[in-house]
Scaffold this motif. Structure first.
Motif, PDB file in Angstrom:
ATOM      1  N   LEU A   6      35.981 -49.752  80.055  1.00 26.98           N
ATOM      2  CA  LEU A   6      35.299 -50.415  81.168  1.00 26.98           C
ATOM      3  C   LEU A   6      34.127 -49.520  81.525  1.00 26.98           C
ATOM      4  O   LEU A   6      34.300 -48.425  82.053  1.00 26.98           O
ATOM      5  N   GLY A   7      32.917 -49.962  81.198  1.00 27.72           N
ATOM      6  CA  GLY A   7      31.778 -49.059  81.213  1.00 27.72           C
ATOM      7  C   GLY A   7      30.748 -49.367  82.279  1.00 27.72           C
ATOM      8  O   GLY A   7      31.045 -49.886  83.342  1.00 27.72           O
ATOM      9  N   ALA A  12      30.321 -43.368  80.129  1.00 26.65           N
ATOM     10  CA  ALA A  12      31.025 -44.377  79.339  1.00 26.65           C
ATOM     11  C   ALA A  12      30.331 -44.581  78.003  1.00 26.65           C
ATOM     12  O   ALA A  12      30.983 -44.726  76.959  1.00 26.65           O
ATOM     13  N   ARG A  13      29.012 -44.595  78.034  1.00 27.34           N
ATOM     14  CA  ARG A  13      28.240 -44.753  76.800  1.00 27.34           C
ATOM     15  C   ARG A  13      28.443 -43.556  75.867  1.00 27.34           C
ATOM     16  O   ARG A  13      28.633 -43.710  74.659  1.00 27.34           O
ATOM     17  N   ASN A  17      30.183 -43.719  72.117  1.00 22.87           N
ATOM     18  CA  ASN A  17      29.469 -43.238  70.936  1.00 22.87           C
ATOM     19  C   ASN A  17      30.286 -42.188  70.179  1.00 22.87           C
ATOM     20  O   ASN A  17      30.355 -42.207  68.941  1.00 22.87           O
ATOM     21  N   ARG A  18      30.911 -41.284  70.921  1.00 23.45           N
ATOM     22  CA  ARG A  18      31.694 -40.235  70.268  1.00 23.45           C
ATOM     23  C   ARG A  18      32.976 -40.788  69.638  1.00 23.45           C
ATOM     24  O   ARG A  18      33.375 -40.363  68.550  1.00 23.45           O
ATOM     25  N   LEU A  19      33.608 -41.735  70.308  1.00 22.95           N
ATOM     26  CA  LEU A  19      34.827 -42.321  69.751  1.00 22.95           C
ATOM     27  C   LEU A  19      34.525 -43.139  68.499  1.00 22.95           C
ATOM     28  O   LEU A  19      35.280 -43.091  67.517  1.00 22.95           O
ATOM     29  N   GLU A  41      27.388 -47.571  71.200  1.00 23.03           N
ATOM     30  CA  GLU A  41      27.842 -47.946  69.867  1.00 23.03           C
ATOM     31  C   GLU A  41      29.153 -48.734  69.988  1.00 23.03           C
ATOM     32  O   GLU A  41      29.841 -48.680  71.010  1.00 23.03           O
ATOM     33  N   GLY A  42      29.493 -49.460  68.927  1.00 20.87           N
ATOM     34  CA  GLY A  42      30.741 -50.210  68.921  1.00 20.87           C
ATOM     35  C   GLY A  42      30.572 -51.624  69.447  1.00 20.87           C
ATOM     36  O   GLY A  42      29.455 -52.137  69.613  1.00 20.87           O
TER      37      GLY A  42
END
Length: 245
Positions: A6-7, A12-13, A17-19, A41-42
């Motif tokens: 939930l961003g 959150a961004r 991106n890292r995940l 990303e994602g």
């Protein structure tokens, strides 16, 4: 691992991106209030879920393994719903909550619990830099005995009265820039939510340097969750939850 974030915040961004970079299947949900947001990303989901039942249904249908609440500290209902949905579905919830600001040594803030209280404590004739966003804006605009400088990222829907001025700008801000703004508009009071983070903290140092009063609205209290205060800690918590399951 499939993760719903939930961003709507920079953190959150960064987390998404890292995940994604480490191979996780990540979907970020945005409320859709901000036009032309910087996207992570994602996967991406826009708009409301339809309350707790809608969020529960989505979590189950999308086969989400972990839920992350990385919304703004004052997001309110979605953070409340996240706790309820995680409890109902049994999906682990990690809440990212950036550390709150604290007054600098020698600095005193006026602490209040709600928008209504913040508007009420403003003295007549105040020149106010209002940095609380769109929520509760009408409450401050009712103070027609003050001059309200409304700073927002996007123009509000409601028209501003004669005693209010609109400042549309996007962080990050600098101390020098904030001092120049306060000097230019003769600011006597800054009204802020305790959002934490570095992007908008400069107004607090600027206020101290300029002798401007800070009225700080306290954070809401949310239900139980595994709460972390950094992106690194969020990743560690998610990996730990994955290991334990």
């Amino acid at each position: 691992m499939k993760i719903l974030i939930l961003g709507g915040t920079a953190e959150a961004r960064q987390l998404a991106n890292r995940l994604v970079a480490t191979g996780h299947d990540v979907i970020t949900s945005l409320a859709g209030r901000t036009q032309d947001p910087i996207l992570p990303e994602g996967g991406l989901r826009m708009g409301p879920f339809g309350g707790i039942p809608g969020l529960c249904a989505y979590l189950r249908a999308a086969q989400i393994d972990r839920l992350v609440d990385a919304t703004h500290p004052y997001a309110g209902l979605i953070s409340i719903n996240a706790v309820a949905a995680a409890t109902a579905t049994g999906i682990p919830l990690v809440r990212y909550m950036r550390p709150a600001w604290v007054p600098a040594p020698g600095q005193t803030w006026v602490h209040v619990d709600a928008v209504q209280e913040a508007a009420a404590v403003l003295p007549a004739g105040a020149d106010v830099l209002l940095t609380t966003g769109h929520t509760g804006l009408d409450t401050f605009l009712d103070r027609d005995d003050c001059h309200i400088h409304v700073r927002v990222i996007e123009r509000p829907d409601l028209p501003l009265p004669d005693h209010a001025e609109l400042i549309v700008s996007r962080p990050p801000y600098t101390v020098d820039g904030e001092m120049a703004l306060m000097r230019r508009h003769g600011i006597t009071h800054v009204v802020s939510k305790n959002s934490g983070g570095a992007q908008t903290a400069a107004k607090l140092e600027a206020a101290q340097n300029m002798g401007v009063t800070v009225i700080m609205i306290g954070r809401p209290v949310y239900g139980p969750a595994l709460e972390v205060a950094s992106v690194d800690a969020a990743i560690a918590a998610l990996n730990g939850a994955a290991t334990e399951s």
